[in-house]
Each structure stands twice: as structure tokens, then as C-alpha cells.
Design an enzyme around this catalytic site. Structure first.
Site, PDB file in Angstrom:
ATOM      1  N   ASP A  20      75.455  25.811  58.063  1.00 24.57           N
ATOM      2  CA  ASP A  20      75.544  26.973  58.949  1.00 24.57           C
ATOM      3  C   ASP A  20      76.684  26.855  59.956  1.00 24.57           C
ATOM      4  O   ASP A  20      77.041  25.752  60.377  1.00 24.57           O
ATOM      5  CB  ASP A  20      74.205  27.135  59.687  1.00 24.57           C
ATOM      6  N   GLY A  21      77.215  28.015  60.345  1.00 28.07           N
ATOM      7  CA  GLY A  21      78.239  28.057  61.397  1.00 28.07           C
ATOM      8  C   GLY A  21      79.619  28.469  60.897  1.00 28.07           C
ATOM      9  O   GLY A  21      80.588  28.469  61.656  1.00 28.07           O
ATOM     10  N   ASN A  22      79.683  28.865  59.637  1.00 27.36           N
ATOM     11  CA  ASN A  22      80.983  29.264  59.068  1.00 27.36           C
ATOM     12  C   ASN A  22      81.584  30.467  59.797  1.00 27.36           C
ATOM     13  O   ASN A  22      82.781  30.505  60.087  1.00 27.36           O
ATOM     14  CB  ASN A  22      80.830  29.640  57.589  1.00 27.36           C
ATOM     15  N   ARG A  33      85.335  36.243  58.742  1.00 26.45           N
ATOM     16  CA  ARG A  33      84.199  35.362  58.416  1.00 26.45           C
ATOM     17  C   ARG A  33      84.395  34.676  57.063  1.00 26.45           C
ATOM     18  O   ARG A  33      83.980  33.536  56.868  1.00 26.45           O
ATOM     19  CB  ARG A  33      82.897  36.175  58.385  1.00 26.45           C
ATOM     20  N   ASN A  68      70.345  36.570  53.100  1.00 21.09           N
ATOM     21  CA  ASN A  68      71.783  36.744  53.321  1.00 21.09           C
ATOM     22  C   ASN A  68      72.365  37.993  52.640  1.00 21.09           C
ATOM     23  O   ASN A  68      73.500  38.385  52.914  1.00 21.09           O
ATOM     24  CB  ASN A  68      72.576  35.491  52.907  1.00 21.09           C
ATOM     25  N   LEU A 190      64.687  26.410  60.643  1.00 19.85           N
ATOM     26  CA  LEU A 190      64.921  26.094  59.225  1.00 19.85           C
ATOM     27  C   LEU A 190      65.323  27.319  58.418  1.00 19.85           C
ATOM     28  O   LEU A 190      65.789  27.176  57.280  1.00 19.85           O
ATOM     29  CB  LEU A 190      63.677  25.431  58.617  1.00 19.85           C
ATOM     30  N   SER A 191      65.158  28.505  58.968  1.00 21.28           N
ATOM     31  CA  SER A 191      65.611  29.735  58.306  1.00 21.28           C
ATOM     32  C   SER A 191      65.185  29.834  56.833  1.00 21.28           C
ATOM     33  O   SER A 191      65.995  30.129  55.957  1.00 21.28           O
ATOM     34  CB  SER A 191      67.133  29.873  58.429  1.00 21.28           C
TER      35      SER A 191
END
Ligand code: IPE
Ligand code: IPE
Ligand code: MG
Length: 237
Positions: A20-22, A33, A68, A190-191
């Protein structure tokens, strides 16, 4: 290898990572993004090699969740494009690197081209012996549990339902539960990742954004893991 000391015998068998964090990484640089996802894919390549070198037997990464799809069509296509690029590359490199690749998730909705590439990597993995690199694509922990229940209920040869029995209907029934789950990017959740399997996993959070995640970061996580006292509900003598 970095300066962080890894205690022999304490290397987790199975490391799982929420990549995560892209998006934030890209925004900080004034980039789209999608550039963050491309950078994240590079990090994945480096960290997979690092895990394999450290004797980790299973590495499972969260690449695309069942949630997503809420993102723009442009972003979703860019991620699928990166997946295609990676699968093509894996087809030509996994034998040399002795890395077995497996995609976990509902792949039925992916393009026929992607599904064909996944089938080819499965075939190659069949005759390899190295680290399992599991890529969670269109994966959701709750979705996995519902599917497992459904598959069990529809199985004419089903055994009475126990935790062990239901585990057999999950995406990777032969994969041990993750010992360590790493989540970069400063989020503490934890998504919907490995909901069933994470019951006793050690969790490690870091503020580093995934594209900036390095081997040193990995070693910090492994060192933290080595200091954990895993009791599984019991009492240490
Ligand atoms: C993780 O990075 C990659 C995917 C979810 C596909 P993000 O795209 O979620 O990055 P942030 O959280 O917006 O920074
Ligand atoms: C989790 O990240 C999914 C992946 C890394 C593939 P998200 O960015 O989708 O999670 P939330 O929305 O912050 O919980
Ligand atoms: Mg995110």
C-alpha cells in the site's frame, strides 16, 4: 544484506505484505497514481528476490482487492497492464530464479489473456521447488470465506464442518497461515486481506510507502518478528 541482524531459526516461513501507498508516493512527486503502481511493481520484484534469498518459503502479496474495482477505469487498467507485464516476465524468469508463482483470488473476471498467462505460470510452477510467490488479485478475505463455505456445501463428498475442513476450500489450502503480515504506508488495518488465515499472524506496520520499501525495511520487519513471543493462546513454560 542490511545491517539489521536476522536471528537464524527465527525467519518466518510465510510473510504476507499489503503493498500500500503507491498513490501517495506518486502524489508526493506530482505524478499520476499509475506511476506509483509502476514503482510499486518494481519494489515487489526486489522484495520477492530478497525474501527468496532469506529462505522465506512463502511470500503472499496483496496486489488488487475485491474493493479496488471502485477506482477509476484508467487506474484499474493500469494495474491490470502491470500484472500482464509481470506475468510475461515471470514466465521467462521463474525457472531461472526457481520461484513458484500463484495467483490467489477470483480470477474468473480477469481478461482471457490474463487468465491464460496465469495458467502458464501455474504450469511452470508445477515443476519448480523454490519460494512460493502468491499474488492476491481480485482477492477479498470475506469473499474467500463465503466461497469456501459455498464450495463445502456443494461438495457431495464433504466432511463434517470444522476449521480444518473449511480451510481446504480456501484459495491456497496447502499454504500455511502467514507468520508475519507487513503493512506499509501508515495505515493500521488489514483491508480484507487474509481474514481467515491472519488469526494468529504477527502484524508489522511502517509509515514507509510501498514504492520506498527496501530490503533494510524488510530486515527491520523480520528482526521485529524474531523478537515476538507467539503464544497462540497458550502459556510459555
Ligand atoms: C496500493 O496502493 C495498490 C493498490 C491498492 C492497488 P494505493 O493505490 O492504495 O496507494 P494509496 O493508498 O492511495 O497511497
Ligand atoms: C489494500 O489497500 C489493497 C491493496 C494493497 C491491494 P487499499 O488502499 O485498497 O486499502 P484501504 O482502502 O486503504 O483500506
Ligand atoms: Mg491504499
Amino acid at each position: 544484506m542490511s545491517a539489521e541482524k536476522i536471528i537464524p531459526g527465527c525467519v518466518p516461513r510465510h510473510v504476507a505484505i499489503i503493498m500500500d501507498g503507491n498513490g501517495r508516493w506518486a502524489r508526493k512527486r506530482g505524478l499520476p497514481r499509475t506511476a506509483g503502481h509502476a514503482a510499486g511493481a518494481e519494489t515487489y520484484r526486489r522484495i520477492a528476490t530478497a525474501c527468496s534469498r532469506r529462505g522465506i518459503e512463502y511470500m503472499t502479496v496483496y496486489a488488487f482487492s475485491t474493493e479496488n474495482w471502485k477506482r477509476s477505469g484508467e487506474e484499474v487498467s493500469a494495474i491490470m497492464g502491470l500484472l500482464k507485464k509481470y506475468l510475461l516476465e515471470a514466465i521467462s524468469s521463474m525457472e531461472r530464479e526457481n520461484v513458484r508463482l500463484r495467483v490467489l483470488g477470483d480470477t474468473s473476471v480477469l481478461s482471457p489473456e490474463l487468465r491464460e498467462l496465469i495458467a502458464r505460470t501455474d504450469e511452470i510452477s508445477g515443476h519448480l521447488t523454490g519460494m512460493w510467490a502468491n499474488l492476491c488479485v481480485n482477492y477479498g478475505g470475506r469473499d474467500e470465506i463465503v466461497r469456501a463455505c459455498r464450495a463445502w456445501a456443494e461438495d457431495p463428498e464433504r466432511e463434517p464442518l470444522t476449521e480444518k475442513v473449511l480451510s481446504r476450500y480456501m484459495y491456497g489450502p496447502d499454504i500455511p497461515d502467514p507468520d508475519l503480515i507487513i503493512r506499509p504506508s501508515g495505515e493500521y488495518r488489514l483491508s480484507n486481506f487474509l481474514t481467515w488465515q491472519s488469526a494468529y499472524s504477527e502484524l508489522y506496520f511502517t509509515d514507509v510507502l510501498w514504492p520506498d520499501f527496501t530490503e533494510e525495511e524488510l530486515d527491520r520487519a523480520l528482526a521485529a518478528y524474531a523478537r515476538r513471543d507467539r503464544r497462540f493462546g497458550g502459556v510459555k513454560q
